[in-house]
Scaffold this active site. Sequence first.
Site, PDB file in Angstrom:
ATOM      1  N   SER A 136       0.674  -1.318   0.025  1.00 22.43           N
ATOM      2  CA  SER A 136      -0.022  -0.055   0.249  1.00 22.43           C
ATOM      3  C   SER A 136       0.893   1.084  -0.077  1.00 22.43           C
ATOM      4  CB  SER A 136      -0.813   0.229   1.560  1.00 22.43           C
ATOM      5  OG  SER A 136      -0.940   1.323   1.554  1.00 22.43           O
ATOM      6  N   TYR A 149      -1.311  -0.241  10.702  1.00 24.64           N
ATOM      7  CA  TYR A 149      -1.319  -0.788   8.967  1.00 24.64           C
ATOM      8  C   TYR A 149      -0.142  -0.678   7.843  1.00 24.64           C
ATOM      9  CZ  TYR A 149      -3.206  -1.223   4.347  1.00 24.64           C
ATOM     10  OH  TYR A 149      -3.139  -1.701   2.701  1.00 24.64           O
TER      11      TYR A 149
END
Length: 275
Positions: A136, A149
């Site tokens: 990501s 995350y």
Amino acid sequence: MTGAGNGLGAAFAEALAAKGNAVVVNNRRHADRPFTPDEVVRRIADAGGTAMTDGNAVDAPGAAERIVASAIDRWGRLDALVLNAGISGPAVKVGAGDTQLEQVLAINLTANHRLVEAALPHLRRSSAGRIVFVSSTGGLHGVRGRSAYAASKGALNGYALSLAAELRRDAIGVNVLGPYAATKMTAQPGQEPDPLLAPEGAAEACAWLASAECGRTGEIWVAGAGHVRAARAMESVTMRFSPDALSALAAMPEPRGYQGGEAAFADFYQDITGE
């Protein structure tokens, strides 16, 4: 192909199968819901492809070895490893609740490392070994409210780029894909998913990075809606330290990218010595 029961993982698995690959469609089993990889494998078979399911949770003890063994036992070889399984963790601010950092790292980083270790002997025997880490841009830029995350994806990016450098001598390509897609993980309450960001829009890039035709390695690629762009951590030019210089440097004059931390240090040292 881990985390392939739905969303991005399912789209990636179907794209890989459409290119002629035999695919292990992995996703953890849940006792209280249907096993979604069965449907993914059915769609692949209906389209003329080849696939099988695997129900191991990637973070379970011994799961990495079992997942790899599934492919070897069925087809006798392993050419590509696509690591998509991941969780986002809770949306909380640091210091205002449990970020579940250890749990997120266990799936988003440690499980991937174990799968790489289990797969490497077989990838080294392949004529076109490839590893694709699904990450990501949060790992490059951070994500407000998703510190665990973002930390896991930043660690994954660093791991992948280091691995790429180490595996060049084995001709194993290692790349990172940061997809932009509307999935269950990104869904917002009361909002319809943007059809432009369907998971299939990042699948072509994933399938190509995992293919023998891909000769690139050690790179981060962002993909979505059938488009792609390159991403890289950058550093500015070098100036002698003073508080007044920081604003100018933060604007990133003459940004530079590097293939590895060694190259970044060498460039910094050259700037300060003139050698």
